[in-house]
Design a protein around this motif. Structure first.
Motif, mmCIF file in Angstrom:
data_model
loop_
_atom_site.group_PDB
_atom_site.id
_atom_site.type_symbol
_atom_site.label_atom_id
_atom_site.label_comp_id
_atom_site.label_asym_id
_atom_site.label_seq_id
_atom_site.Cartn_x
_atom_site.Cartn_y
_atom_site.Cartn_z
ATOM 1 N N ILE A 122 41.480 39.959 41.773
ATOM 2 C CA ILE A 122 41.277 39.005 40.641
ATOM 3 C C ILE A 122 40.339 37.889 40.913
ATOM 4 N N GLY A 123 39.646 37.894 39.784
ATOM 5 C CA GLY A 123 38.709 36.358 40.046
ATOM 6 C C GLY A 123 39.485 35.640 39.223
ATOM 7 N N CYS A 124 39.737 34.354 39.774
ATOM 8 C CA CYS A 124 40.462 33.289 39.406
ATOM 9 C C CYS A 124 39.969 31.922 38.690
ATOM 10 N N VAL A 125 39.917 31.599 37.605
ATOM 11 C CA VAL A 125 39.358 30.434 37.226
ATOM 12 C C VAL A 125 40.010 29.173 37.517
ATOM 13 N N ASP A 126 41.252 29.107 37.636
ATOM 14 C CA ASP A 126 42.160 28.111 37.929
ATOM 15 C C ASP A 126 43.383 28.508 38.840
ATOM 16 N N ASP A 127 44.156 27.600 39.255
ATOM 17 C CA ASP A 127 45.468 27.712 39.838
ATOM 18 C C ASP A 127 46.253 28.491 39.352
ATOM 19 N N THR A 128 46.512 28.504 38.234
ATOM 20 C CA THR A 128 47.621 29.155 37.162
ATOM 21 C C THR A 128 47.053 30.935 37.346
ATOM 22 N N ALA A 129 45.876 31.018 37.503
ATOM 23 C CA ALA A 129 45.316 32.326 37.418
ATOM 24 C C ALA A 129 45.612 32.974 38.767
ATOM 25 N N ARG A 130 45.482 31.998 39.984
ATOM 26 C CA ARG A 130 45.589 32.493 41.140
ATOM 27 C C ARG A 130 47.146 32.784 41.469
ATOM 28 N N ARG A 131 47.770 31.972 40.917
ATOM 29 C CA ARG A 131 49.449 32.209 40.993
ATOM 30 C C ARG A 131 49.681 33.682 40.177
ATOM 31 N N ARG A 132 49.032 33.823 39.298
ATOM 32 C CA ARG A 132 49.263 35.195 38.389
ATOM 33 C C ARG A 132 48.862 36.501 39.482
ATOM 34 N N ALA A 133 47.651 36.113 40.132
ATOM 35 C CA ALA A 133 47.046 37.106 40.901
ATOM 36 C C ALA A 133 48.186 37.566 42.098
ATOM 37 N N VAL A 134 48.736 36.347 42.621
ATOM 38 C CA VAL A 134 49.706 36.565 43.707
ATOM 39 C C VAL A 134 51.002 37.443 43.335
ATOM 40 N N GLU A 135 51.720 36.983 42.053
ATOM 41 C CA GLU A 135 52.547 37.550 41.433
ATOM 42 C C GLU A 135 52.263 39.046 41.066
ATOM 43 N N LEU A 136 51.216 39.330 40.649
ATOM 44 C CA LEU A 136 50.973 40.626 40.282
ATOM 45 C C LEU A 136 50.738 41.550 41.523
ATOM 46 N N ARG A 137 50.839 40.850 42.559
ATOM 47 C CA ARG A 137 50.386 41.575 43.701
ATOM 48 C C ARG A 137 48.864 42.215 43.941
ATOM 49 N N ALA A 138 47.902 41.469 43.296
ATOM 50 C CA ALA A 138 46.592 41.991 43.466
ATOM 51 C C ALA A 138 46.366 42.035 44.956
ATOM 52 N N GLU A 139 45.436 43.205 45.387
ATOM 53 C CA GLU A 139 45.166 43.243 46.926
ATOM 54 C C GLU A 139 44.434 42.051 47.389
ATOM 55 N N GLU A 140 43.659 41.441 46.669
ATOM 56 C CA GLU A 140 42.815 40.236 46.976
ATOM 57 C C GLU A 140 42.586 39.396 45.737
ATOM 58 N N TRP A 141 42.214 38.209 45.893
ATOM 59 C CA TRP A 141 41.796 37.356 44.953
ATOM 60 C C TRP A 141 40.921 36.248 45.305
ATOM 61 N N TYR A 142 40.159 35.853 44.506
ATOM 62 C CA TYR A 142 39.179 34.649 44.608
ATOM 63 C C TYR A 142 38.907 33.581 43.588
ATOM 64 N N ARG A 143 38.349 32.548 44.094
ATOM 65 C CA ARG A 143 38.149 31.514 43.230
ATOM 66 C C ARG A 143 36.734 31.587 42.425
ATOM 67 N N VAL A 146 39.057 47.903 41.441
ATOM 68 C CA VAL A 146 38.905 47.284 40.136
ATOM 69 C C VAL A 146 39.091 45.740 40.173
ATOM 70 N N LEU A 147 37.917 44.992 39.637
ATOM 71 C CA LEU A 147 37.887 43.574 39.647
ATOM 72 C C LEU A 147 38.044 43.023 38.279
ATOM 73 N N VAL A 148 39.112 42.320 38.224
ATOM 74 C CA VAL A 148 39.284 41.726 36.647
ATOM 75 C C VAL A 148 39.359 40.275 36.843
ATOM 76 N N VAL A 149 38.706 39.745 35.664
ATOM 77 C CA VAL A 149 38.313 38.273 35.627
ATOM 78 C C VAL A 149 39.157 37.768 34.462
ATOM 79 N N THR A 150 39.849 38.712 33.312
ATOM 80 C CA THR A 150 40.129 38.244 32.074
ATOM 81 C C THR A 150 41.183 36.702 32.108
ATOM 82 N N THR A 151 41.108 35.917 31.303
ATOM 83 C CA THR A 151 42.205 34.775 31.577
ATOM 84 C C THR A 151 43.197 35.143 30.639
#
Lengths: 133, 544
Positions: B73-94, B47-52
């Protein structure tokens, strides 16, 4: 905020809403928070997160908070320095006695208000740094 | 025909392009609300999620994880990236990202996701089993680890000496002072044992290994060096005697003579010879059993000797009393003394040991009578008028016809301490006896209060004038908030019932400060006074 220095906290609660509320409340205060939703997950994250403090819900399906507390406190390197705060609905004498027996440092009685939780977290972290020095 | 499906709430063309690079994958674009609903389609592999929206993001991630599907998780900014880490998504990208990067992320998320379950179990097991391999307190390896380590050496040398060190009274320490104290004593012990091994080459320059059985016993393996005979009986005896002195000295220095007096080492020895027909670990376990048995038989011989010592002591009234001051917390004035009976003979120095031996030999009443009369005799010479004598009385002593309310000259100056630890069988009869003593002027204290899980109800039943807190609640009270809470509860309970709380075992300034702040009325402990046979006047000079 110069909050980056605050020590990491592991929040363990099988109730996702509770965990989320605690996470947000403490995060606003600058603590790096990691959430686990059951005992196994908490133990799996324990060595990665190296928390200074664990907020540990007692009543969880599977491995309950008591068992997680006991195992964490016996960890050869992290066990001595981690502060464990039990979160429990049972404020009876025997529960506190049980908590002591398993090495817990403090407890928060459910239902709790968030400021009480923050105070409890603060006093335990203060005690932890006092003991380290 | 695609076997695997990537589900996403994004219509970013690079995602479509990325999926196109992966063999047998296809992409399905859906509304984010569909990601938070149960995923029925078994062909969905990522699953690839980009919602903000953080709530949707969390819900989608958790839903996927609950189904065992990895999340990118596709991240639009730093906050989203932090969320992705916290949610323990397997991967994230900017965002924005190239198709190449996205396909790499999908690939690694899937390979990592495949191991989610197994990796987590591994880590849980590691944390859990760590304690089984190395004892957390002593840092010593446990037996299976040691057997593994000695395997090759034993095979090569062909013989092995097992020493089983049984530390007998250690369980008593836990009973009296709580597990934290025992942990501390074990830590001291193992440090002393290791120190001893470092300083000693060992008999006949052999390899010595030690393990800890998690209870209170240590096991040594002694593998003689090649071409050298195994240590002789006398070498072993000599080594053990030195070890015993060394450990006892360390314990006394760090934990005081009361605790040092509680402990004895009994050592059993066995010799194991390598036999290729028998499994090696079985040989070793047999050797350990034999050594443990030998240690026990030495202990039994020693007990028989102690019983003889006790009989002699009773004949010669060989018991003396140490008076341990109890002071008013606020003023630090002496309020009274607890009488601590000790055997004149070295083997019976510790009251716990003495009463244990008496129980084995059915001499408890006789020993109690002697201790009581010794303590009361000393009131005239050791106590100032008005100071109270706190006297330990076992609930069973109330059944002794010789123990009655007329035994004492000044009953109003005697406080009878009754331990919470002993179960009282005939409660109505017991209460009746208490009433007779109370009417004669005696007062009562519940000793070791809060040691059990029973809570306050059983304390209220005894209507005590004093509540003596269990040592385990005082030990380290300054750093443990649960202990503070329990003591606070007890103080409140006492105030409501017109009783006074005594904290015993106060050893450090921090502990004294903590109990004082909690409103504990009376204090007893090494921090203020040590038990002593000297008269009160002399003690006053020692007071801080």
């Amino acid at each position: 905020m110069q909050d980056t220095d605050l020590p990491p906290i592991l929040v363990v609660d099988d109730n996702h809403d509770n965990a989320e509320i605690i996470r947000q409340y403490l995060e606003i205060r600058g603590y790096p928070i990691t959430v686990a939703h059951n005992g196994d997950e908490a133990l799996a994250l324990f060595e990665t997160v190296r928390p200074a403090l664990v907020l540990l819900d007692v009543m969880m399906p599977g491995r309950d908070g008591w068992e997680v507390c006991r195992i964490m406190k016996q960890h050869p390197t992290l066990g001595k320095s981690v502060r464990i705060v039990m979160v429990t609905a049972l404020g009876e004498w025997e529960d506190k006695r049980e908590a002591l027996q398993l090495g817990a440092d403090d407890y928060v009685e459910k239902p709790f208000d968030l400021p009480t939780l923050a105070t409890t977290v603060q006093r335990n972290l203060a005690m932890r740094s006092a003991m380290a020095s | 025909m695609s076997d695997y499906v990537l589900l996403t709430d994004s219509d970013d063309p690079s995602i479509t392009a990325a999926v196109g690079q992966l063999e047998s994958w296809s992409v399905q674009h859906v509304a984010v609300s569909q990601l938070t609903a149960p995923i029925e389609d078994a062909s969905v592999r990522a699953v690839l999620v980009v919602t903000t929206d953080p709530t949707e993001l969390r819900a989608a991630t958790e839903r996927a994880h609950a189904t065992g599907i990895p999340v990118i998780i596709g991240c639009v900014d730093d906050t989203a990236r932090r969320r992705a880490v916290e949610l323990r998504a397997e991967e994230w990208y900017r965002i924005p990202a190239t198709a190449d990067e996205i396909s790499a992320r999908i690939h690694s998320a899937v390979s990592r996701g495949a191991t989610i379950g197994a990796a987590m179990t591994d880590r849980v097991e590691r944390v859990e089993y760590e304690e089984m391999l190395h004892d957390a307190m002593t840092g010593l390896p446990t037996l299976p680890v040691m057997i593994e380590r000695s395997r090759a050496l034993f095979k090569e040398r062909g013989e092995l000496v097992v020493l089983y060190l049984n530390f007998v009274r250690y369980s008593k320490i836990e009973e009296i002072y709580g597990w934290e104290k025992l942990d501390a004593v074990l830590e001291t012990t193992s440090a002393a044992v290791r120190e001893f091994l470092d300083d000693t080459a060992g008999p006949s320059n052999a390899r010595l290994m030690v393990s800890f059985t998690n209870d209170d016993d240590f096991i040594f393996f002694h593998v003689p060096a090649a071409g050298v005979a195994a240590a002789t009986e006398s070498e072993i005896t000599d080594m053990v005697a030195r070890l015993q002195r060394h450990v006892a000295g360390r314990i006394e220095a760090q934990h005081g003579d009361d605790i040092a007096a509680l402990f004895d080492i009994y050592v059993g020895r066995s010799h194991v010879y390598y036999n290729p027909k028998i499994r090696l670990e079985r040989l070793i376990y047999r050797g350990i059993r034999e050594a443990a048995k030998a240690a026990r038989s030495i202990e039994e011989r020693d007990r028989a000797r102690r019983v003889a010592d006790l009989r002699a002591s009773l004949r010669e009234r060989g018991v003396y009393i140490d008076y341990h001051p109890i002071v008013v917390t606020e003023s630090q004035e002496i309020y009274g003394y607890e009488a601590l009976a000790r055997g004149v003979m070295r083997s019976l120095r510790s009251p716990e040991v003495m009463f244990d031996v008496a129980a084995e030999a059915d001499l408890v009443w006789e020993l109690s009578r002697l201790c009581r009369s010794r303590a009361i005799e000393g009131m005239d010479t050791h106590l100032q008028p008005g100071e109270l004598l706190f006297l330990n009385v076992d609930p069973h002593d109330f059944n002794d016809p010789a123990f009655n309310e007329h035994e004492v000259k000044y009953p109003e100056r005697v406080v009878i301490e009754i331990t919470e630890r002993t179960a009282i069988k005939d409660y109505p009869k017991f209460r009746e006896r208490l009433r007779a003593f109370r009417e004669a002027g005696f007062r009562f204290a519940v000793d070791d209060a809060g040691s059990g899980y029973a809570g306050l109800g059983s304390i209220a039943n005894l209507e005590p004038n004093y509540i003596k807190l269990d040592i385990s609640l005082i030990n380290g009270i300054d750093t443990n908030f649960i202990k503070q809470n329990l003591v606070e509860t007890m103080v409140k309970f006492a105030n409501d019932h017109g009783a006074m709380v005594i904290a015993e075992g106060v050893e450090r300034a921090e502990e004294f400060k903590a109990v004082k702040e909690l409103g504990v009325h009376l204090v007893q402990g090494f921090f203020l006074h040590r038990p002593s046979r000297a008269p009160a006047a002399a003690l006053t000079a020692v007071r801080r």
